[in-house]
Design a protein around this motif. Structure first.
Motif, PDB file in Angstrom:
ATOM      1  N   ARG A 276      36.092  29.085  31.525  1.00 47.15           N
ATOM      2  CA  ARG A 276      35.113  28.456  32.417  1.00 47.15           C
ATOM      3  C   ARG A 276      35.000  29.202  33.735  1.00 47.15           C
ATOM      4  NH1 ARG A 276      36.386  22.730  35.128  1.00 47.15           N
ATOM      5  NH2 ARG A 276      34.925  22.885  36.864  1.00 47.15           N
ATOM      6  N   ALA A 277      36.135  29.598  34.313  1.00 48.65           N
ATOM      7  CA  ALA A 277      36.109  30.298  35.599  1.00 48.65           C
ATOM      8  C   ALA A 277      35.388  31.631  35.489  1.00 48.65           C
ATOM      9  CB  ALA A 277      37.536  30.514  36.104  1.00 48.65           C
ATOM     10  N   VAL A 278      35.661  32.363  34.424  1.00 47.55           N
ATOM     11  CA  VAL A 278      35.003  33.659  34.223  1.00 47.55           C
ATOM     12  C   VAL A 278      33.501  33.469  34.041  1.00 47.55           C
ATOM     13  CG1 VAL A 278      34.802  35.637  32.658  1.00 47.55           C
ATOM     14  CG2 VAL A 278      37.067  34.794  33.317  1.00 47.55           C
ATOM     15  N   GLU A 279      33.121  32.482  33.224  1.00 48.80           N
ATOM     16  CA  GLU A 279      31.693  32.229  32.990  1.00 48.80           C
ATOM     17  C   GLU A 279      30.981  31.811  34.274  1.00 48.80           C
ATOM     18  OE1 GLU A 279      28.795  29.357  30.248  1.00 48.80           O
ATOM     19  OE2 GLU A 279      30.978  29.184  30.111  1.00 48.80           O
ATOM     20  N   GLU A 280      31.613  30.921  35.048  1.00 50.96           N
ATOM     21  CA  GLU A 280      30.978  30.435  36.272  1.00 50.96           C
ATOM     22  C   GLU A 280      30.951  31.506  37.367  1.00 50.96           C
ATOM     23  OE1 GLU A 280      32.837  26.731  37.313  1.00 50.96           O
ATOM     24  OE2 GLU A 280      31.954  25.677  35.610  1.00 50.96           O
ATOM     25  N   ALA A 281      31.748  32.548  37.210  1.00 56.23           N
ATOM     26  CA  ALA A 281      31.684  33.691  38.123  1.00 56.23           C
ATOM     27  C   ALA A 281      30.572  34.655  37.728  1.00 56.23           C
ATOM     28  CB  ALA A 281      33.021  34.426  38.144  1.00 56.23           C
ATOM     29  N   GLY A 282      29.899  34.349  36.610  1.00 57.94           N
ATOM     30  CA  GLY A 282      28.795  35.188  36.154  1.00 57.94           C
ATOM     31  C   GLY A 282      29.248  36.400  35.359  1.00 57.94           C
ATOM     32  N   LEU A 283      30.452  36.315  34.776  1.00 60.90           N
ATOM     33  CA  LEU A 283      31.012  37.450  34.048  1.00 60.90           C
ATOM     34  C   LEU A 283      31.358  37.054  32.623  1.00 60.90           C
ATOM     35  CD1 LEU A 283      33.588  38.681  36.732  1.00 60.90           C
ATOM     36  CD2 LEU A 283      31.241  39.516  36.406  1.00 60.90           C
ATOM     37  N   THR A 284      31.674  38.051  31.816  1.00 56.76           N
ATOM     38  CA  THR A 284      32.346  37.841  30.542  1.00 56.76           C
ATOM     39  C   THR A 284      33.754  38.385  30.681  1.00 56.76           C
ATOM     40  OG1 THR A 284      31.742  39.996  29.620  1.00 56.76           O
ATOM     41  CG2 THR A 284      30.157  38.177  29.330  1.00 56.76           C
ATOM     42  N   ILE A 285      34.628  37.985  29.789  1.00 55.68           N
ATOM     43  CA  ILE A 285      36.010  38.449  29.887  1.00 55.68           C
ATOM     44  C   ILE A 285      36.079  39.965  29.726  1.00 55.68           C
ATOM     45  CG2 ILE A 285      36.581  38.209  27.438  1.00 55.68           C
ATOM     46  CD1 ILE A 285      38.839  37.284  30.450  1.00 55.68           C
ATOM     47  N   GLN A 286      35.100  40.556  29.019  1.00 60.22           N
ATOM     48  CA  GLN A 286      35.071  42.008  28.841  1.00 60.22           C
ATOM     49  C   GLN A 286      34.722  42.734  30.140  1.00 60.22           C
ATOM     50  OE1 GLN A 286      33.532  39.872  26.643  1.00 60.22           O
ATOM     51  NE2 GLN A 286      35.194  40.050  25.120  1.00 60.22           N
ATOM     52  N   GLU A 287      34.158  42.025  31.115  1.00 58.01           N
ATOM     53  CA  GLU A 287      33.816  42.645  32.395  1.00 58.01           C
ATOM     54  C   GLU A 287      34.943  42.545  33.416  1.00 58.01           C
ATOM     55  OE1 GLU A 287      29.172  42.220  33.190  1.00 58.01           O
ATOM     56  OE2 GLU A 287      30.063  40.294  32.587  1.00 58.01           O
ATOM     57  N   VAL A 288      36.009  41.828  33.066  1.00 54.78           N
ATOM     58  CA  VAL A 288      37.177  41.754  33.950  1.00 54.78           C
ATOM     59  C   VAL A 288      37.949  43.070  33.854  1.00 54.78           C
ATOM     60  CG1 VAL A 288      39.390  40.602  34.332  1.00 54.78           C
ATOM     61  CG2 VAL A 288      37.348  39.246  33.803  1.00 54.78           C
ATOM     62  N   GLU A 289      38.310  43.637  34.998  1.00 49.26           N
ATOM     63  CA  GLU A 289      38.911  44.978  35.014  1.00 49.26           C
ATOM     64  C   GLU A 289      40.387  44.996  35.409  1.00 49.26           C
ATOM     65  OE1 GLU A 289      35.378  47.723  36.583  1.00 49.26           O
ATOM     66  OE2 GLU A 289      35.425  45.731  37.516  1.00 49.26           O
ATOM     67  N   GLY A 290      40.950  43.834  35.647  1.00 48.86           N
ATOM     68  CA  GLY A 290      42.369  43.753  35.974  1.00 48.86           C
ATOM     69  C   GLY A 290      42.789  42.303  36.043  1.00 48.86           C
ATOM     70  N   ILE A 291      44.087  42.054  35.891  1.00 48.06           N
ATOM     71  CA  ILE A 291      44.617  40.693  35.896  1.00 48.06           C
ATOM     72  C   ILE A 291      45.772  40.605  36.869  1.00 48.06           C
ATOM     73  CG2 ILE A 291      45.656  38.852  34.513  1.00 48.06           C
ATOM     74  CD1 ILE A 291      44.372  40.080  32.056  1.00 48.06           C
ATOM     75  N   ALA A 292      45.748  39.574  37.708  1.00 46.51           N
ATOM     76  CA  ALA A 292      46.873  39.245  38.589  1.00 46.51           C
ATOM     77  C   ALA A 292      47.516  37.979  38.062  1.00 46.51           C
ATOM     78  CB  ALA A 292      46.382  39.029  40.023  1.00 46.51           C
ATOM     79  N   VAL A 293      48.839  37.976  37.964  1.00 45.95           N
ATOM     80  CA  VAL A 293      49.522  36.798  37.424  1.00 45.95           C
ATOM     81  C   VAL A 293      50.737  36.467  38.270  1.00 45.95           C
ATOM     82  CG1 VAL A 293      50.878  38.203  35.783  1.00 45.95           C
ATOM     83  CG2 VAL A 293      50.551  35.756  35.365  1.00 45.95           C
ATOM     84  N   GLY A 294      50.885  35.181  38.571  1.00 40.78           N
ATOM     85  CA  GLY A 294      52.084  34.715  39.255  1.00 40.78           C
ATOM     86  C   GLY A 294      53.254  34.700  38.300  1.00 40.78           C
ATOM     87  N   ILE A 295      54.307  35.406  38.655  1.00 44.99           N
ATOM     88  CA  ILE A 295      55.468  35.509  37.750  1.00 44.99           C
ATOM     89  C   ILE A 295      56.585  34.550  38.144  1.00 44.99           C
ATOM     90  CG2 ILE A 295      54.943  37.902  37.165  1.00 44.99           C
ATOM     91  CD1 ILE A 295      57.256  38.739  39.034  1.00 44.99           C
ATOM     92  N   GLY A 296      56.288  33.603  39.068  1.00 50.78           N
ATOM     93  CA  GLY A 296      57.309  32.662  39.485  1.00 50.78           C
ATOM     94  C   GLY A 296      57.952  33.123  40.781  1.00 50.78           C
ATOM     95  N   PRO A 297      59.088  32.496  41.088  1.00 49.02           N
ATOM     96  CA  PRO A 297      59.820  31.528  40.285  1.00 49.02           C
ATOM     97  C   PRO A 297      59.138  30.167  40.265  1.00 49.02           C
ATOM     98  CG  PRO A 297      60.873  31.772  42.413  1.00 49.02           C
ATOM     99  CD  PRO A 297      59.769  32.787  42.366  1.00 49.02           C
ATOM    100  N   GLY A 298      59.597  29.322  39.346  1.00 48.43           N
ATOM    101  CA  GLY A 298      59.037  28.000  39.196  1.00 48.43           C
ATOM    102  C   GLY A 298      59.445  27.425  37.862  1.00 48.43           C
ATOM    103  N   SER A 299      58.618  26.530  37.337  1.00 46.63           N
ATOM    104  CA  SER A 299      58.886  25.910  36.044  1.00 46.63           C
ATOM    105  C   SER A 299      59.104  26.977  34.977  1.00 46.63           C
ATOM    106  CB  SER A 299      57.704  25.021  35.656  1.00 46.63           C
ATOM    107  OG  SER A 299      57.704  24.745  34.279  1.00 46.63           O
TER     108      SER A 299
END
Length: 260
Positions: A54-77
């Protein structure tokens, strides 16, 4: 104009599931395009992929147009952190795009500070920011940062799981070792603060300036901003070796906890 403004457009997806907030954002360079923060539920496995789509679509993109990913690696659950990292690595592999892991506590510190300073004077002053996530039995996932409004907070102490009693003593010792000109303009405890508010306020015995305990739920934009900082510099993590930050107590603190 900063250097990133002159670079070709790059679109990034950011996600974090280390807390009760399922935080997802889509950015173009450092500019937020769309953000969804679903709070109050920890059943992230059910909602994560639909929210990403949903977030990608509402940003006007497709997942194929995403060029990088940022991910929180914790710590946490434990389960939560693993979920986002696994999803990020899968998307990285499937779409052949870089992935950058960032500290979830760093994102909480940045977002909490910006939330607290919003509409207030003194954004150009330097503050201490202590993010907190409850780890039960008097413990918290925490770290120490130094920040000014609008800038990435600078790390002063590593992420870790700490006994709050001893952590407050350690922070007090750090403060007592500073000269008057080195003291922060204020101290912010932010994040999952409700359980540890009383312990946090004890730091006021060693600090005469303003001390604020501010509840804050992680927002995807700050994970994205931290990831964009890395990705725009050409930095990324090796997809197969990127792992969550499963922090542990120091041996001394673990022994102390066992004696209780």
């Amino acid at each position: 104009m900063n250097n990133y403004d002159r670079m070709p457009r790059q679109r990034f997806l950011a996600l974090d599931t280390s807390t009760s907030s399922l935080a997802v954002a889509v950015l173009e360079n450092e500019t937020l395009l769309r953000e969804i923060n679903a709070s109050g539920e920890r059943n992230h496995s059910v909602h994560m992929h639909p929210v990403i789509a949903r977030a990608v679509e509402e940003a006007g993109l497709t997942i194929q147009e995403v060029e990088g990913i940022a991910v929180g690696i914790g710590p946490g659950s434990y389960t939560g952190v693993r979920m986002a990292v696994t999803a990020a690595k899968t998307l990285s592999w499937a779409n052949r795009i870089p992935v950058a892991g960032v500290s979830s506590l760093h994102a909480i510190a940045w977002g909490g500070l910006e939330s607290g300073l919003q509409g207030r004077p003194g954004r150009d002053e330097t503050f201490w920011v202590i993010p907190l996530l409850d780890a039960r039995r008097g413990q918290a996932y925490t770290a120490l940062f130094e920040g000014t409004g609008g800038e990435v907070p600078r790390r002063l102490a590593p992420d870790g799981i700490r006994l709050m009693e001893s952590w407050i003593d350690e922070l007090a010792d750090k403060l007592n070792g500073l000269s008057e000109g080195e003291c922060p303009a204020g101290i912010w405890f932010t994040g999952d603060v409700s359980v540890h508010a009383k312990a946090a306020e004890r730091l006021s015995q060693s600090y005469q300036g303003p001390l604020t305990v501010l509840p804050y739920e992680l927002e995807g934009r700050w994970v994205g901003r931290l990831g964009a900082e890395r990705l725009l510099r050409g930095e990324s993590d090796e997809m197969h070796t990127l792992v969550p930050n499963y922090t542990q107590l120091s041996e001394a603190e673990a022994n102390l906890l066992r004696k209780r």
